[in-house]
Design an enzyme around this catalytic site. Structure first.
Site, PDB file in Angstrom:
ATOM      1  N   GLU A   1      35.752  37.300  48.218  1.00  0.00           N
ATOM      2  CA  GLU A   1      36.781  36.570  47.988  1.00  0.00           C
ATOM      3  C   GLU A   1      37.358  35.429  48.877  1.00  0.00           C
ATOM      4  OE1 GLU A   1      36.576  39.465  47.492  1.00  0.00           O
ATOM      5  OE2 GLU A   1      35.866  39.628  45.141  1.00  0.00           O
TER       6      GLU A   1
ATOM      7  N   HIS B   1      41.893  45.821  36.914  1.00  0.00           N
ATOM      8  CA  HIS B   1      41.348  44.610  36.036  1.00  0.00           C
ATOM      9  C   HIS B   1      42.641  44.254  35.206  1.00  0.00           C
ATOM     10  CE1 HIS B   1      37.788  47.078  37.003  1.00  0.00           C
ATOM     11  NE2 HIS B   1      37.276  46.129  37.014  1.00  0.00           N
TER      12      HIS B   1
HETATM   13  C1  LIG Z   1      36.912  42.940  45.782  1.00  0.00           C
HETATM   14  C2  LIG Z   1      36.037  42.928  44.492  1.00  0.00           C
HETATM   15  N1  LIG Z   1      35.632  42.073  44.114  1.00  0.00           N
HETATM   16  C3  LIG Z   1      34.842  41.830  43.064  1.00  0.00           C
HETATM   17  C4  LIG Z   1      34.712  43.057  42.263  1.00  0.00           C
HETATM   18  C5  LIG Z   1      33.960  43.143  40.848  1.00  0.00           C
HETATM   19  N2  LIG Z   1      32.691  43.808  41.096  1.00  0.00           N
HETATM   20  C6  LIG Z   1      32.701  45.016  40.527  1.00  0.00           C
HETATM   21  S1  LIG Z   1      31.264  45.911  40.781  1.00  0.00           S
HETATM   22  C7  LIG Z   1      30.679  44.271  41.444  1.00  0.00           C
HETATM   23  C8  LIG Z   1      29.159  44.380  41.980  1.00  0.00           C
HETATM   24  C9  LIG Z   1      28.908  45.107  43.187  1.00  0.00           C
HETATM   25  O1  LIG Z   1      27.682  45.135  43.440  1.00  0.00           O
HETATM   26  P1  LIG Z   1      27.092  46.148  44.677  1.00  0.00           P
HETATM   27  O2  LIG Z   1      28.010  46.298  45.948  1.00  0.00           O
HETATM   28  O3  LIG Z   1      25.687  45.603  45.024  1.00  0.00           O
HETATM   29  O4  LIG Z   1      27.194  47.613  44.128  1.00  0.00           O
HETATM   30  P2  LIG Z   1      26.527  48.207  42.626  1.00  0.00           P
HETATM   31  O5  LIG Z   1      27.325  47.621  41.687  1.00  0.00           O
HETATM   32  O6  LIG Z   1      25.023  47.516  42.759  1.00  0.00           O
HETATM   33  O7  LIG Z   1      26.279  49.561  42.894  1.00  0.00           O
HETATM   34  C10 LIG Z   1      31.556  43.233  41.557  1.00  0.00           C
HETATM   35  C11 LIG Z   1      31.370  41.940  41.739  1.00  0.00           C
HETATM   36  C12 LIG Z   1      35.419  44.211  42.550  1.00  0.00           C
HETATM   37  N3  LIG Z   1      35.414  45.293  42.032  1.00  0.00           N
HETATM   38  N4  LIG Z   1      36.010  44.230  43.846  1.00  0.00           N
END
Ligand SMILES: Cc1ncc(C[n+]2csc(CCOP(=O)(O)OP(=O)(O)O)c2C)c(N)n1
Ligand SMILES: [Mg+2]
Lengths: 337, 431
Positions: free
Chosen positions: A60, A129
């Site tokens: 972000e 959320h």
């Molecule tokens: C600071 C923050 N930004 C955005 C999100 C929204 N979000 C939740 S999971 C995710 C994707 C994460 O992907 P990854 O790190 O590859 O983990 P995976 O879900 O594949 O295990 C996002 C963008 C969040 N939870 N926290």
């Protein structure tokens, strides 16, 4: 006139602005190919290409940081933070950079950017959320803060935000994306297609920042609300059978103080409603302004109805949410004072 | 069009005395990485280089990071295509340990399936499954000792299952019911169990990566013997918290293992967006002088061997290790997601590292310690265990039932002692 959901109206605003102005660029997490987790940017990459609408790494700070750089260069970034709860890594870029660039460079560099973020609860999203961080933005000098409550306003205000020469935080109450919310979570959702404010003009149309809307004319008490709580307040007044005047602030900064003042001087009573936690919330600012402007017209203490001062819980969402019953009690208390 | 630096060379080399021409300006272009294939296309993982099992050396734990730079670009694998355990990383686990590992992965998979279904039936709001990634957390857990602390993401429930945490408590957390150890405050799967070395999950990505480094530093400050383990997804490595963690871990040589679970996707975003120009995620550690390895995340034996190696380094004051677990997210990101919108439906079938459960099963069969029949039987037994845990949890309520944490609980635990303003608010709420 075409009917649109709030998501469709927001998407349409970006589409209109991207087609009118090559400098408008849109990006964020999952925003490009997929079109955003709420689908607000669906189709924009296919229409305008990957240089104008793209996916970003999950940072972000990075999203807002590059947006500041682009805005200073002369673009007009309109970026998405996936949930307002995730804006904290970007806060330094917003507070120390975007908000002050014009001032500290004496206008050599400016920052015409928009940061969109879904805000508020009501979807069982738990503490990450559901937050409503608007007061963290209104407390900062140099940024504007907008919170629409319906599709028509969302489009008109987003267009104004993109056209604005200064940084604008655009908070989208996610509980309203698909329909107005009367505060009764156990009732079926009414779609925007059945609501007057789901009618949204085609093409370019702007609602100026800094103008409130009176949602209901009334004599007994003024309710100040924004976002989701505008609808909940309407239900509360109807259920308590109170002739309330309901003002939808639409933008918190700049604030339409004249509309507020005129109304409170007429009714002599004021209830302020927001979903964000109470202490140091935007309601405190409203309360201070109203008492200064309207002190000699007030017939009762100003009352605030807000989220409790706890993190947003998961299971107890509806105990936490300031629903129609709590607002109704505050209205009666104000009238009986 | 000539590149500007070529022109410069030409001018410098030229013996004739010509006026220096400025090179023709090149219009700049924005580069946005794209995955090899999108929905409708044929899945293609030919870009992923996978060495044969057993090929990668096993260095001594006190090796210099510089000396093993290549391990950040290779993949450590133990199980080969024939189901045999081969090479220098093999041989650390006994047959009974392997059988136990298989049970853990099968339990996690069965639990996921039941909870996924429970969410669809409206018994809770949300769920996130591990399909395809079970080996990573289940195998890693077995390299840890009591008192070590994990700082997990939402996709490491194998740490709990392999650590003997109760399935009933997990389900109660997911249902936010009266027996939820977190009193309904947290989104489903955001578990916390200090006793089981499982730090409270935040929900904000990456924030806990740096905290793991802090926990490890605290252990060093106190001359303790416990280590910390950090977890992050490929996508979340883009957050600054990740980079801060690498700096601090490197500077203070913290007794921490830094895990990256590269499951190829971050919701709809392919791993190339977070990885950028870096060859691999593991390579991120090299600039910090942190020994950095890649491991086949679908190979229970390989994950365990690498975890052991890294934990030993931490325990012997040799400092941090970065591990990239190469795996694939077979399921949707969460119950709120549908991958059909951003990747080919058959992509997971094309994933070259196979399925972790089937691979361990085949290995045990090859060793003569297991059979298809016993596997089926065990599958049925595990399903029974999971269902009875689920039933017990449901007897304490589900999210929308009357049996749930009270409004009064909501005001508790914000502070050690409730300040007057909250007391007043609780009173106003009438609870
Ligand atoms: C600071 C923050 N930004 C955005 C999100 C929204 N979000 C939740 S999971 C995710 C994707 C994460 O992907 P990854 O790190 O590859 O983990 P995976 O879900 O594949 O295990 C996002 C963008 C969040 N939870 N926290
Ligand atoms: Mg991932």
């Amino acid at each position: 006139m075409p009917r649109r959901t709030m998501i469709e109206a927001i998407r349409d605003a970006m589409d209109v602005m991207m087609s009118r102005d090559d400098d408008v660029v849109v990006f964020g997490e999952d925003v490009g190919y997929f079109g955003g987790v709420f689908r607000a940017t669906q189709g924009l990459q296919a229409k305008y290409g990957t240089s104008r609408c793209f996916d970003t790494p999950i940072s972000e700070l990075g999203i807002v940081g590059i947006a500041v750089g682009m805005a200073a260069y002369g673009l007009k970034p309109c970026v998405e933070i996936q949930f307002a709860d995730y804006m904290y890594p970007a806060y330094d870029q917003i507070v120390s950079e975007a908000a002050r660039l014009r001032y500290r460079s004496n206008g050599q560099f400016t920052c015409p950017l928009v940061v969109r973020m879904p805000t508020g609860g009501g979807i069982f999203g738990g503490q990450t959320h559901s937050q409503s961080p608007e007061a963290l933005f209104t407390h900062v000098c140099g940024i504007k803060t907008v919170v629409p409550s319906n599709p028509r306003d969302a489009k008109g205000l987003l267009i104004s935000a993109i056209e604005d020469p200064d940084p604008v935080i655009f908070l989208e109450p996610k509980r309203l994306y698909n329909g107005p919310f009367d505060g009764h979570h156990d009732r079926p959702v009414t779609p925007w297609s059945k609501h007057d404010l789901g009618e949204v003009e085609d093409g370019h149309f702007a609602i100026p920042l800094g103008s409130a809307a009176i949602r209901r004319q009334g004599q007994a008490v003024t309710i100040l609300a924004y976002g989701t709580m505008v609808h909940v307040a309407q239900t509360a007044a109807a259920e308590a059978d109170i002739d309330a005047e309901i003002i939808d602030l639409r933008t918190l900064l700049p604030l339409d103080l004249d509309t507020i003042e005129t109304s409170v001087k007429k009714t002599g009573r004021c209830v302020i409603v927001h979903e964000a936690t109470l202490t140091s919330g935007f309601g405190a600012e409203l309360c201070a302004l109203v008492q200064t402007r309207c002190f000699y017209h007030l017939e009762a203490p100003i009352v605030r109805v807000a989220g409790w001062d706890t993190p947003y819980p998961h299971a107890q969402e509806w105990d936490y949410f300031p629903g129609p019953a709590r607002i109704g009690r505050a209205l009666i208390e104000t009238l009986e004072a | 069009m000539p590149m500007p630096d070529q022109n410069l060379t030409d001018n410098t080399m030229s013996s004739r005395r010509e006026p220096v021409r400025s090179p023709e300006p090149v219009p700049l272009k924005l580069h946005v990485p794209e995955p090899a294939v999108r929905p409708g296309g044929k899945p293609d993982f030919s870009n992923i280089r996978i060495p044969r099992a057993g090929q990668v050396d096993r260095p001594n734990v006190d090796v210099d990071a510089e000396a093993i730079r290549d391990l950040a670009f290779s993949v450590i694998r133990v199980l080969n295509r024939d189901g045999e355990a081969v090479g220098p990383w093999a041989g650390a686990l006994s047959e009974s340990e392997l059988l136990e590992g298989l049970r853990h992965m099968m339990t996690l998979r069965a639990f996921d399936a039941r909870m996924q279904m429970a969410q669809r039936q409206g018994k809770t709001s949300f769920y996130m499954q591990h399909m395809g990634e079970e080996a990573v957390s289940c195998a890693f857990r077995k390299a840890l000792l009591p008192g070590d602390m994990n700082f997990p993401t939402y996709r490491q429930a194998g740490l709990l299952i392999a650590g003997g945490y109760s399935l009933v408590e997990m389900a109660c957390q997911i249902y936010s019911n009266t027996h939820d150890p977190l009193k309904g405050r947290q989104l489903p799967v955001m578990y916390s169990s200090r006793e089981h070395g499982f730090f409270s999950i935040s929900g904000n990505l990456a924030t806990q990566y740096i905290q793991a480094v802090g926990w490890a530093m605290a252990s060093a400050i106190k001359n303790d013997t416990k280590i910390a383990v950090a977890w992050i997804g490929d996508g979340a490595t883009a957050e600054s918290d990740f980079h801060a963690a690498l700096v601090f871990a490197s500077t203070y040589r913290a007794p921490v293992v830094l895990n990256i679970v590269n499951n190829q996707w971050a919701i709809s975003t392919f791993q190339g967006i977070a990885r950028g120009g870096s060859g691999t995620f593991a390579a991120r550690g090299l600039g910090f002088g942190i020994p950095s390895l890649r491991v086949d995340g679908n190979d229970y034996l390989a994950v365990h061997a690498v975890a052991k190696w890294a934990c030993e380094r931490a325990r012997r004051n040799l400092g941090p290790t970065l591990i990239e677990h190469v795996t694939y997210r077979v399921g949707a990101h969460s119950t709120s997601d549908d991958p059909a919108g951003y990747r080919p439906k058959t992509e997971s079938d094309a994933w070259p590292l196979g399925d972790p459960v089937i691979r361990l099963k085949n290995h045990l069969i090859v060793r003569g310690a297991w059979s298809e029949e016993r596997h089926k039987q065990t599958e049925a037994e595990i399903l029974d265990t999971v269902i009875s845990a689920q039933k017990e949890a449901e007897s304490y309520g589900t999210l929308h039932s009357e049996q749930r944490p009270t409004a009064r609980d909501m005001f508790e635990g914000v502070f050690a002692e409730m300040p007057p303003h909250l007391r007043r608010q609780r009173q106003e709420a009438g609870v």
